[in-house]
Write a protein that holds these residues in place. Structure first.
Motif, PDB file in Angstrom:
ATOM      1  N   UNK A  19       0.831  -1.213   0.000  1.00 22.74           N
ATOM      2  CA  UNK A  19       0.000   0.000   0.000  1.00 22.74           C
ATOM      3  C   UNK A  19       0.859   1.253   0.000  1.00 22.74           C
ATOM      4  N   UNK A  20       1.912   1.244   0.811  1.00 21.41           N
ATOM      5  CA  UNK A  20       2.796   2.411   0.878  1.00 21.41           C
ATOM      6  C   UNK A  20       3.515   2.626  -0.449  1.00 21.41           C
ATOM      7  N   UNK A  21       4.007   1.546  -1.042  1.00 21.00           N
ATOM      8  CA  UNK A  21       4.707   1.673  -2.332  1.00 21.00           C
ATOM      9  C   UNK A  21       3.791   2.221  -3.422  1.00 21.00           C
ATOM     10  N   UNK A  22       2.512   1.868  -3.355  1.00 18.34           N
ATOM     11  CA  UNK A  22       1.562   2.325  -4.371  1.00 18.34           C
ATOM     12  C   UNK A  22       1.163   3.779  -4.176  1.00 18.34           C
ATOM     13  N   UNK A  23       1.387   4.297  -2.970  1.00 14.60           N
ATOM     14  CA  UNK A  23       1.008   5.657  -2.588  1.00 14.60           C
ATOM     15  C   UNK A  23      -0.509   5.864  -2.581  1.00 14.60           C
ATOM     16  N   UNK A  24      -1.263   4.769  -2.485  1.00 11.40           N
ATOM     17  CA  UNK A  24      -2.719   4.902  -2.376  1.00 11.40           C
ATOM     18  C   UNK A  24      -3.115   5.523  -1.044  1.00 11.40           C
ATOM     19  N   UNK A  25      -2.354   5.178  -0.016  1.00 15.43           N
ATOM     20  CA  UNK A  25      -2.593   5.715   1.319  1.00 15.43           C
ATOM     21  C   UNK A  25      -1.239   6.136   1.886  1.00 15.43           C
ATOM     22  N   UNK A  26      -1.183   7.303   2.482  1.00 12.67           N
ATOM     23  CA  UNK A  26       0.083   7.774   3.036  1.00 12.67           C
ATOM     24  C   UNK A  26       0.399   7.060   4.346  1.00 12.67           C
ATOM     25  N   UNK A  27       1.665   7.051   4.702  1.00 14.30           N
ATOM     26  CA  UNK A  27       2.094   6.433   5.959  1.00 14.30           C
ATOM     27  C   UNK A  27       1.361   7.029   7.155  1.00 14.30           C
ATOM     28  N   UNK A  28       1.110   8.325   7.092  1.00 14.64           N
ATOM     29  CA  UNK A  28       0.464   9.014   8.211  1.00 14.64           C
ATOM     30  C   UNK A  28      -0.961   8.537   8.460  1.00 14.64           C
ATOM     31  N   UNK A  44       7.153   0.259  12.927  1.00 13.65           N
ATOM     32  CA  UNK A  44       7.335   1.709  12.871  1.00 13.65           C
ATOM     33  C   UNK A  44       8.642   2.076  12.178  1.00 13.65           C
ATOM     34  N   UNK A  45       9.701   1.361  12.521  1.00 14.95           N
ATOM     35  CA  UNK A  45      11.019   1.642  11.952  1.00 14.95           C
ATOM     36  C   UNK A  45      11.079   1.320  10.462  1.00 14.95           C
ATOM     37  N   UNK A  46      10.499   0.187  10.068  1.00 13.98           N
ATOM     38  CA  UNK A  46      10.615  -0.257   8.679  1.00 13.98           C
ATOM     39  C   UNK A  46       9.649   0.444   7.733  1.00 13.98           C
ATOM     40  N   UNK A  47       8.457   0.798   8.219  1.00 16.01           N
ATOM     41  CA  UNK A  47       7.418   1.335   7.322  1.00 16.01           C
ATOM     42  C   UNK A  47       7.033   2.775   7.628  1.00 16.01           C
ATOM     43  N   UNK A  48       7.387   3.270   8.779  1.00 15.13           N
ATOM     44  CA  UNK A  48       7.096   4.665   9.106  1.00 15.13           C
ATOM     45  C   UNK A  48       5.645   4.962   9.393  1.00 15.13           C
TER      46      UNK A  48
END
Length: 264
Positions: A19-28, A44-48
């Motif tokens: 999901x993060x790589x696709x930028x469909x949803x932001x980490x925040x 938290x460390x690996x994916x933010x």
């Protein structure tokens, strides 16, 4: 859109990564929970993403809640969060043996529920996920969830009656394939090939063969026949596999896998 992952094991991490790589949803806008501080610190460390040990907090803040704990923990986790989950939120399950009706009853009321079954190749972006929505899910809801699932592979909407077959053919089958690769590598080592090289040859052959099925659209039997020259080495190997009940053994394994899922 805000996502909550209740449970942050390997499958949840595969989903979060895609999901993060696709930028469909932001980490925040992603929050994950786990039973231990060690796990959420790693995530938290690996994916933010945001993390918490509080399942209720995560469930309250999300538009889509992914129940990514093991099936044995479903009842206790649902009991913990059900009074803070509303009928406007989408609940996504990934547990073998937990039917839509079971989850509906566990939550009580009328909730939006999508039962899914991903598999571990999602970890490398090549998973396939079966998707079963309940009657409260709209077309827009379904598209939103399928778009998320397709960030780490393919997603197919199926009837829930097919879920036992899905468990056998994709959910559990990576284990069969890994066993097959290991067996081929062992045989290559017995013929004198170095172990690391044997795994490389065996795994790449399985990867390439699967890609041929998907990309050519040809029947697997036709592709098999293309490799089997008259009186050649391959047909001799195939004859031995058939003599030893190769296909029957695979089918029996999948049958007991599906049966186990029905009893869970």
């Amino acid at each position: 859109m805000k996502l909550a992952f209740i449970g942050a094991g390997n499958m949840a991490q595969a989903m979060i990564g895609g999901i993060i790589r696709s930028e469909l949803v932001s980490k925040d806008n992603i929050i994950a929970t786990a039973a231990t501080r060690k796990t959420i610190d790693k995530v938290s460390s690996e994916y933010g993403v945001q993390v918490t040990l509080n399942n209720r907090k995560a469930a309250t803040e999300a538009d889509i809640i992914v129940l990514a704990v093991k099936p044995v923990y479903y009842e206790s986790v649902i009991h913990e969060i059900k009074d803070v989950v509303t009928d406007s939120q989408i609940i996504v399950t990934i547990a073998a043996g937990k039917t839509i009706s079971w989850v509906e009853e566990a939550f009580g009321g009328s909730h939006k529920i999508i039962r899914t079954m991903p598999n571990t190749p999602a970890l490398v972006g090549e998973g396939i996920t079966a998707v079963c929505p309940n009657q409260q899910i709209t077309e827009e809801d379904l598209k939103t969830v399928c778009d998320l699932l397709e960030t780490f592979g393919k997603a197919e909407v199926i009837s829930e009656t097919m879920m036992d077959a899905v468990i056998a053919v994709s959910g559990s089958s990576p284990a069969y394939v890994f066993l097959f690769i290991e067996a081929m590598a062992d045989a290559a080592v017995a013929e004198g090939m170095p172990r690391a090289q044997a795994y490389q040859f065996a795994a790449q052959s399985v990867l390439g063969s699967a890609k041929m099925v998907l990309e050519t659209g040809k029947h697997p039997g036709e592709l098999k026949d293309m490799v089997c020259s008259p009186a050649g080495t391959t047909i001799e190997a195939v004859r031995t596999l058939e003599q030893d009940g190769f296909r029957g053994c695979v089918m029996n394994a999948m049958r007991v896998c599906a049966e186990k899922n029905r009893k869970m």
